[in-house]
Design a protein around this motif. Sequence first.
Motif, PDB file in Angstrom:
ATOM      1  N   ARG A 257       5.560  73.255  41.093  1.00 46.68           N
ATOM      2  CA  ARG A 257       6.462  73.944  40.176  1.00 46.68           C
ATOM      3  C   ARG A 257       6.495  73.299  38.795  1.00 46.68           C
ATOM      4  NH1 ARG A 257      11.665  75.858  43.845  1.00 46.68           N
ATOM      5  NH2 ARG A 257      10.426  76.844  45.514  1.00 46.68           N
ATOM      6  N   ARG A 258       6.176  72.009  38.721  1.00 46.88           N
ATOM      7  CA  ARG A 258       6.191  71.333  37.422  1.00 46.88           C
ATOM      8  C   ARG A 258       5.015  71.746  36.549  1.00 46.88           C
ATOM      9  NH1 ARG A 258       6.610  65.176  39.150  1.00 46.88           N
ATOM     10  NH2 ARG A 258       5.051  65.972  40.625  1.00 46.88           N
ATOM     11  N   ARG A 259       3.946  72.173  37.202  1.00 47.08           N
ATOM     12  CA  ARG A 259       2.725  72.517  36.443  1.00 47.08           C
ATOM     13  C   ARG A 259       2.898  73.838  35.694  1.00 47.08           C
ATOM     14  NH1 ARG A 259      -1.817  75.526  37.461  1.00 47.08           N
ATOM     15  NH2 ARG A 259      -3.778  74.781  36.563  1.00 47.08           N
ATOM     16  N   GLY A 260       3.475  74.831  36.351  1.00 47.86           N
ATOM     17  CA  GLY A 260       3.659  76.136  35.720  1.00 47.86           C
ATOM     18  C   GLY A 260       2.350  76.895  35.551  1.00 47.86           C
ATOM     19  N   LEU A 261       2.454  78.073  34.967  1.00 48.64           N
ATOM     20  CA  LEU A 261       1.280  78.930  34.757  1.00 48.64           C
ATOM     21  C   LEU A 261       0.599  78.595  33.439  1.00 48.64           C
ATOM     22  CD1 LEU A 261       2.691  82.396  35.908  1.00 48.64           C
ATOM     23  CD2 LEU A 261       0.970  81.023  37.091  1.00 48.64           C
ATOM     24  N   ARG A 262      -0.695  78.409  33.495  1.00 48.25           N
ATOM     25  CA  ARG A 262      -1.496  78.192  32.294  1.00 48.25           C
ATOM     26  C   ARG A 262      -2.569  79.270  32.236  1.00 48.25           C
ATOM     27  NH1 ARG A 262      -2.453  71.665  33.166  1.00 48.25           N
ATOM     28  NH2 ARG A 262      -0.231  71.078  33.200  1.00 48.25           N
ATOM     29  N   SER A 263      -2.802  79.761  31.029  1.00 49.61           N
ATOM     30  CA  SER A 263      -3.738  80.869  30.878  1.00 49.61           C
ATOM     31  C   SER A 263      -5.122  80.512  31.398  1.00 49.61           C
ATOM     32  CB  SER A 263      -3.842  81.274  29.400  1.00 49.61           C
ATOM     33  OG  SER A 263      -4.688  82.399  29.254  1.00 49.61           O
ATOM     34  N   HIS A 264      -5.684  81.441  32.165  1.00 46.47           N
ATOM     35  CA  HIS A 264      -7.047  81.341  32.677  1.00 46.47           C
ATOM     36  C   HIS A 264      -7.237  80.188  33.668  1.00 46.47           C
ATOM     37  CE1 HIS A 264      -7.577  83.924  29.152  1.00 46.47           C
ATOM     38  NE2 HIS A 264      -8.676  84.385  29.740  1.00 46.47           N
ATOM     39  N   GLN A 265      -6.148  79.753  34.318  1.00 48.79           N
ATOM     40  CA  GLN A 265      -6.252  78.727  35.351  1.00 48.79           C
ATOM     41  C   GLN A 265      -5.557  79.206  36.620  1.00 48.79           C
ATOM     42  OE1 GLN A 265      -5.091  74.768  34.191  1.00 48.79           O
ATOM     43  NE2 GLN A 265      -6.051  74.938  32.165  1.00 48.79           N
ATOM     44  N   PHE A 266      -6.279  79.114  37.745  1.00 45.84           N
ATOM     45  CA  PHE A 266      -5.699  79.525  39.026  1.00 45.84           C
ATOM     46  C   PHE A 266      -4.584  78.578  39.450  1.00 45.84           C
ATOM     47  CE2 PHE A 266      -9.502  82.115  39.547  1.00 45.84           C
ATOM     48  CZ  PHE A 266      -8.982  83.238  40.199  1.00 45.84           C
TER      49      PHE A 266
ATOM     50  N   GLN B 186      -4.042  85.318  29.218  1.00 42.06           N
ATOM     51  CA  GLN B 186      -3.339  85.769  28.016  1.00 42.06           C
ATOM     52  C   GLN B 186      -4.285  86.560  27.117  1.00 42.06           C
ATOM     53  OE1 GLN B 186      -1.755  82.609  25.597  1.00 42.06           O
ATOM     54  NE2 GLN B 186      -0.161  83.912  24.722  1.00 42.06           N
ATOM     55  N   ALA B 187      -3.771  87.663  26.560  1.00 41.58           N
ATOM     56  CA  ALA B 187      -4.545  88.463  25.606  1.00 41.58           C
ATOM     57  C   ALA B 187      -4.868  87.613  24.374  1.00 41.58           C
ATOM     58  CB  ALA B 187      -3.735  89.691  25.215  1.00 41.58           C
ATOM     59  N   PRO B 188      -5.978  87.869  23.688  1.00 46.42           N
ATOM     60  CA  PRO B 188      -6.905  88.986  23.922  1.00 46.42           C
ATOM     61  C   PRO B 188      -8.139  88.625  24.756  1.00 46.42           C
ATOM     62  CG  PRO B 188      -7.367  87.998  21.789  1.00 46.42           C
ATOM     63  CD  PRO B 188      -6.249  87.194  22.393  1.00 46.42           C
ATOM     64  N   LYS B 189      -8.192  87.411  25.276  1.00 43.03           N
ATOM     65  CA  LYS B 189      -9.396  86.981  25.998  1.00 43.03           C
ATOM     66  C   LYS B 189      -9.332  87.426  27.458  1.00 43.03           C
ATOM     67  CE  LYS B 189     -10.371  83.028  22.986  1.00 43.03           C
ATOM     68  NZ  LYS B 189     -10.602  81.566  22.899  1.00 43.03           N
ATOM     69  N   THR B 190      -9.273  88.758  27.637  1.00 44.44           N
ATOM     70  CA  THR B 190      -9.199  89.341  28.972  1.00 44.44           C
ATOM     71  C   THR B 190     -10.066  90.587  29.029  1.00 44.44           C
ATOM     72  OG1 THR B 190      -7.351  90.832  28.498  1.00 44.44           O
ATOM     73  CG2 THR B 190      -6.794  88.578  29.147  1.00 44.44           C
TER      74      THR B 190
ATOM     75  N   THR C  88      -9.173  93.676  29.516  1.00 45.68           N
ATOM     76  CA  THR C  88      -8.588  94.814  28.801  1.00 45.68           C
ATOM     77  C   THR C  88      -8.118  94.467  27.397  1.00 45.68           C
ATOM     78  OG1 THR C  88      -6.405  94.320  29.688  1.00 45.68           O
ATOM     79  CG2 THR C  88      -7.782  95.839  30.965  1.00 45.68           C
ATOM     80  N   ARG C  89      -8.171  93.181  27.021  1.00 47.31           N
ATOM     81  CA  ARG C  89      -7.585  92.653  25.786  1.00 47.31           C
ATOM     82  C   ARG C  89      -6.063  92.748  25.800  1.00 47.31           C
ATOM     83  NH1 ARG C  89     -11.552  93.875  20.579  1.00 47.31           N
ATOM     84  NH2 ARG C  89     -13.074  92.259  21.102  1.00 47.31           N
ATOM     85  N   GLU C  90      -5.489  92.961  26.981  1.00 52.38           N
ATOM     86  CA  GLU C  90      -4.049  92.866  27.177  1.00 52.38           C
ATOM     87  C   GLU C  90      -3.788  91.635  28.051  1.00 52.38           C
ATOM     88  OE1 GLU C  90      -3.230  97.694  27.449  1.00 52.38           O
ATOM     89  OE2 GLU C  90      -3.315  96.485  29.277  1.00 52.38           O
ATOM     90  N   ASP C  91      -2.537  91.271  28.213  1.00 52.03           N
ATOM     91  CA  ASP C  91      -2.218  90.252  29.210  1.00 52.03           C
ATOM     92  C   ASP C  91      -2.629  90.775  30.586  1.00 52.03           C
ATOM     93  OD1 ASP C  91      -1.177  88.593  27.314  1.00 52.03           O
ATOM     94  OD2 ASP C  91       0.929  88.941  27.808  1.00 52.03           O
ATOM     95  N   VAL C  92      -3.322  89.938  31.343  1.00 49.41           N
ATOM     96  CA  VAL C  92      -3.821  90.347  32.661  1.00 49.41           C
ATOM     97  C   VAL C  92      -3.429  89.306  33.695  1.00 49.41           C
ATOM     98  CG1 VAL C  92      -5.911  90.691  34.059  1.00 49.41           C
ATOM     99  CG2 VAL C  92      -5.742  91.735  31.793  1.00 49.41           C
ATOM    100  N   VAL C  93      -3.064  89.784  34.878  1.00 49.48           N
ATOM    101  CA  VAL C  93      -2.768  88.920  36.020  1.00 49.48           C
ATOM    102  C   VAL C  93      -3.633  89.359  37.188  1.00 49.48           C
ATOM    103  CG1 VAL C  93      -1.045  88.530  37.842  1.00 49.48           C
ATOM    104  CG2 VAL C  93      -0.424  88.194  35.442  1.00 49.48           C
ATOM    105  N   GLU C  94      -4.172  88.399  37.913  1.00 49.09           N
ATOM    106  CA  GLU C  94      -4.847  88.698  39.175  1.00 49.09           C
ATOM    107  C   GLU C  94      -4.196  87.866  40.272  1.00 49.09           C
ATOM    108  OE1 GLU C  94      -9.054  88.271  39.112  1.00 49.09           O
ATOM    109  OE2 GLU C  94      -9.368  90.025  37.824  1.00 49.09           O
ATOM    110  N   ILE C  95      -3.898  88.528  41.389  1.00 48.58           N
ATOM    111  CA  ILE C  95      -3.325  87.866  42.558  1.00 48.58           C
ATOM    112  C   ILE C  95      -4.338  87.969  43.682  1.00 48.58           C
ATOM    113  CG2 ILE C  95      -1.398  87.793  44.170  1.00 48.58           C
ATOM    114  CD1 ILE C  95       0.280  89.263  42.047  1.00 48.58           C
ATOM    115  N   HIS C  96      -4.848  86.830  44.121  1.00 51.47           N
ATOM    116  CA  HIS C  96      -5.875  86.783  45.160  1.00 51.47           C
ATOM    117  C   HIS C  96      -5.199  86.508  46.503  1.00 51.47           C
ATOM    118  CE1 HIS C  96      -9.568  86.324  42.442  1.00 51.47           C
ATOM    119  NE2 HIS C  96      -8.538  86.624  41.666  1.00 51.47           N
ATOM    120  N   CYS C  97      -5.076  87.570  47.276  1.00 54.39           N
ATOM    121  CA  CYS C  97      -4.387  87.500  48.564  1.00 54.39           C
ATOM    122  C   CYS C  97      -5.397  87.349  49.696  1.00 54.39           C
ATOM    123  CB  CYS C  97      -3.572  88.776  48.790  1.00 54.39           C
ATOM    124  SG  CYS C  97      -2.449  89.217  47.449  1.00 54.39           S
ATOM    125  N   HIS C  98      -4.880  87.182  50.918  1.00 55.12           N
ATOM    126  CA  HIS C  98      -5.736  87.336  52.087  1.00 55.12           C
ATOM    127  C   HIS C  98      -6.191  88.794  52.161  1.00 55.12           C
ATOM    128  CE1 HIS C  98      -3.636  83.560  53.195  1.00 55.12           C
ATOM    129  NE2 HIS C  98      -4.814  83.268  53.746  1.00 55.12           N
TER     130      HIS C  98
END
Length: 463
Positions: free
Chosen positions: A45-54, A77-81, A83-93
Amino acid sequence: MFDESQEPTIAAIATPPGPGGIGVIRVSGSRASSLLTAVFHPTNRRRGLRSHQFCHGLIKDPESGTMLDEVLAVYMQAPKTYTREDVVEIHCHGSYLVLESVLALLLRLGAELAAPGEFTKRAFLNGRIDLTRAEAVMELLEANTPARVDMARTQLGGGLHDVIMAIRHRLLACRAVIEVAIDFPDEDVEIIDPQAMIEQVSHEVLTPLQDLLEAADKGRIYRDGISVVILGRPNVGKSSLLNSLLREERAIVSAVPGTTRDTIEEMLTIGGVPVHIVDTAGIRESAEAVEEIGIERARAKLGQADLVLFLLDATSGITAEDEVLRQALPAKPVLYVVNKIDIVEDYRVDDYHLKLADAPLVAISAKEGDGIAALEQAVYELVTGGDQWDPGHEVVPNIRHQAALQKARQAGSRVVDGLSIGLPPDLVAIELQAALDHMGDIIGETTTEDVLDLIFQQFCLGK
């Protein structure tokens, strides 16, 4: 770039249905990050979300606290995605039930289900890719042969876009000169050199346009494939030939005439060309009711064929029944195939060439596999004209591009004609602009909204 604030945040499952190691949910839009934050609980939880890092963690329902899955999530984070929008990917089972439950949660929290192709459409509308590259994404997803994969890669890499832009650059240069002549009609200096412009349009516009049209014609069979029908009287080995070409026992083989009572259709690849091959019921006059239905279907398939493999039996030669079938053949390319040469000692190919007026002919043993490679080579040469052409290293326009290229070439020809007869510059400018507009249709600069909708509706969900 279109106004992202007016667009909903979209979500969809990006992996195909069915069990797998991993399933991916993709989210794009201004609320992508806040949606992920609402449902994702990172392990660190201390690390948090960083752009382009799993980041490893759990997906939980924020209302009930129910854990839906252990996942890897990434925020981009846009624009380096894509769609050039903010993008999220969730890799599930890879359980589709798990994926559907996570997607349902995101939709409940305010995301909208993405329409087919909507992620790629946003990439196009936001200027990340042109329309030819967007279409290449779909072609790559649908590719069913290595040649189609190579063609899609070339287009995705900008092969067609770069050629189109080079041609448009030449047209724009000509239009600039024409517009100067329109703006200064009373100048004593001759602004337009008609002959020089004719040569420029002919060599730098019309010639590359013609090259693209020819590539489209050649590439059509690699993209769309061909239909091949195996035809012959009963018990000449049609089903054995199908099995031999497929390298598997697909059709029942029996010495009893009339065993195949319906068409059997399969796909295979010959020299990079997708081949839809049809094994038909043996055509004969005296057939029972069920077999007759199969014979009628065989005749229907024959009318749709690009090539007919007319099978002959080496043990009996060309019979009267064969001749009746030959006379009934539609105006289609025909390759005669003499089968069962493994059980005929005195087989002479010259006899068949003489009787068939030197028509294309291959001798095989479908049972033993002898001559199958020669048969495949003969099929390839007949459908391609024998050209040694590698579609993977060529720019190959599709049918939509081809229509626009033809219109652009016609407009370019009218420019040359107008310059030749001394038409006023303003009339020549109209044709130049028409050519530019048709080229713009290909890369998406002037493509109408209904055409764009039609293109992207053909995509799968999540792409």
